[in-house]
Structures are given as C-alpha cells and as structure tokens.
Design an enzyme around this catalytic site. Sequence first.
Site, PDB file in Angstrom:
ATOM      1  CD  GLU A 175       4.326 -21.337  11.653  1.00 45.63           C
ATOM      2  OE1 GLU A 175       4.259 -21.529  12.631  1.00 45.63           O
ATOM      3  OE2 GLU A 175       3.208 -20.773  10.806  1.00 45.63           O
ATOM      4  CD  GLU A 228      -2.824  -1.145   2.389  1.00 46.11           C
ATOM      5  OE1 GLU A 228      -2.557  -0.715   3.463  1.00 46.11           O
ATOM      6  OE2 GLU A 228      -4.061  -1.618   2.154  1.00 46.11           O
TER       7      GLU A 228
END
Length: 303
Positions: free
Chosen positions: A116, A85
């Site tokens: 992960e 963004e």
Amino acid sequence: MEEHLSSLTTEMRNQNTTHIDTADTIDILTVMNEEDQKVALAVKKVLPKVKVAVEYAFESLKKGGRLIYIGAGTSGRLGVLDAVECPPTFSTSPETVLGIMAGGEKAFVKAVEGAEDNAELGKTDLEAIHLTSNDTVIGIAASGRTPYVVGALQYARSIGAKAVALSCNENARISQVADHAIEVIVGPEVLTGSTRMKAATAHKMILNMISTTTMIRLGKAYENLMVDVHVSNHKLKERAINIIKTVTGTSYDVAKETLEKANYEVKTAIVMIKTEKTYNEAKALLAEAGGYVSKAISLNKGE
C-alpha cells in the site's frame, strides 16, 4: 505524511469507549452497536456526493467502459467483494465491475506488507488492466492518504478516466488528486484506528449503493426485483421462477417452463409472458427498449 497520522479522525480516540478493556461483554457490544448506528447517518450526509459517483459509473458502463474499485487492505477487500457480487446479481461480465487491491489477489486472504506504500504500483495495476478514458475508478482508503490509491487516482485522471476518492477523513490526500471526493465522516473508531469497523461499514454501504443504483439505472431491475439475476444454481433458479411468478401472476409451472424457453433469462421470460411473444420477439423488444423491461412491455402495447 506520518507526522499527521494522529490528527486524522479515523485515528483519534473515541471518548465513549475508553474503558472497554474492563467492560462486560454486553457493555462492549452495546457501545459498538451505538457507534454503528452513527454510520448510516454519516452516509446520509454524503448522498449528494455518492450521486455524482453513480452518474460517473452509469455513463462509463453505458458507453462500454468499466467501474473499477482500487484500494489496499480492508478498503481493497471491500472493493473486490462488491465487484465479484455483480455478475451473479446482475448478469454482468466479470470485466464490467473490477476490484483491485494492493498486493494482488493473494492479498485478499493474507496481508502483503508494504504494497500500500507504493504509489507507482497503483498506476501499474491500472495499466495492467488497460485502463481507458471510458472507465470510472473509485479509490478507497479510510485514512484518505494511502500512496497506492493516490498513485492509482493520479494515473486514472491523467488519462481521462473519471477518478473518485472515497475516504473517512476531511481534506483527504486522495480527495486532492481526484475528480470527485466522497468523505464520509464516521468519527473515531470503537477500537482506536481499527478502520475495519465503522469506516469499513460506511464504505461497504456506499459501494453497495454505487453498484446497485448504477445497475438499476441500466435496467437490471423491474420494480424492486432483480430481473437480470444470473441463474447459475438451484437457489437462483428458484428465485428466478418466483420473480417471474410475482411479476406476471402466472403459475409456478408456467414460470418455470417459460424461464427454460427463455434460456434462463428472467427479463426475457417476463416479456414473453407479458406480451405473449416468442423468445426471439421478446429479445427484439428488449433490445429496442435498451434492456428495460417496463419499456419493452410498453413498446408492445404501442405506448
């Protein structure tokens, strides 16, 4: 580390929600809302910690480095979301603020199991983007113990990059391997262990604060207006015109015409109108002012 999982705040049972499985819809929504109200207060407590992260990011970007978010699952997605963004909001290069998540881009829409748990992969992913000592890395993990993030922060710190740990548990593992730690304690989740709820909300707020404050410090705002917005569609063009109108007090048509003459650079258009300068002259003033609109206008006045 598995034996300690149940002792984490983010994994504890919330005594206010033990009966939500039999509650009415409105009662479930009400308790969720009540718990969410605690998030902003938890974030308020760590604002001094967030300030340090902003200073790291500001210094990195000022000297040509980058702000890099890295995490797994929801934490990784939040970093990617904040990063992508920045270009439309602040006209930054896509490489200036990066979001990296365990498992790569495909993991944003579909979980990549096991990614992960690999600390080496955290290091490898930072090596792949050629991390340097000018960069700031923010490792995000609600639990504060994700191996992928641990590995990433250890590597970042080892090469001299600023390493920041963002978690929702005290004395988090990632805090121990970072230069600086932000531990925002939001308490047990409404649904036990679902850290996409309060923990994620807190992290979203903090990431917004870090990127937005850094960009403001870099001169990408004038008063409280987004004057470095990237005009890439009709909506953003209209927003840009309205910003110019608001700042300069000129008409819609003049704002639109000047924006077009300014190559759709809002900051330049504002300086052109405020100083009655040409495009090139306004660009020169902004360059001399380091990109700060208010300073560019003051320079023209000789202040």
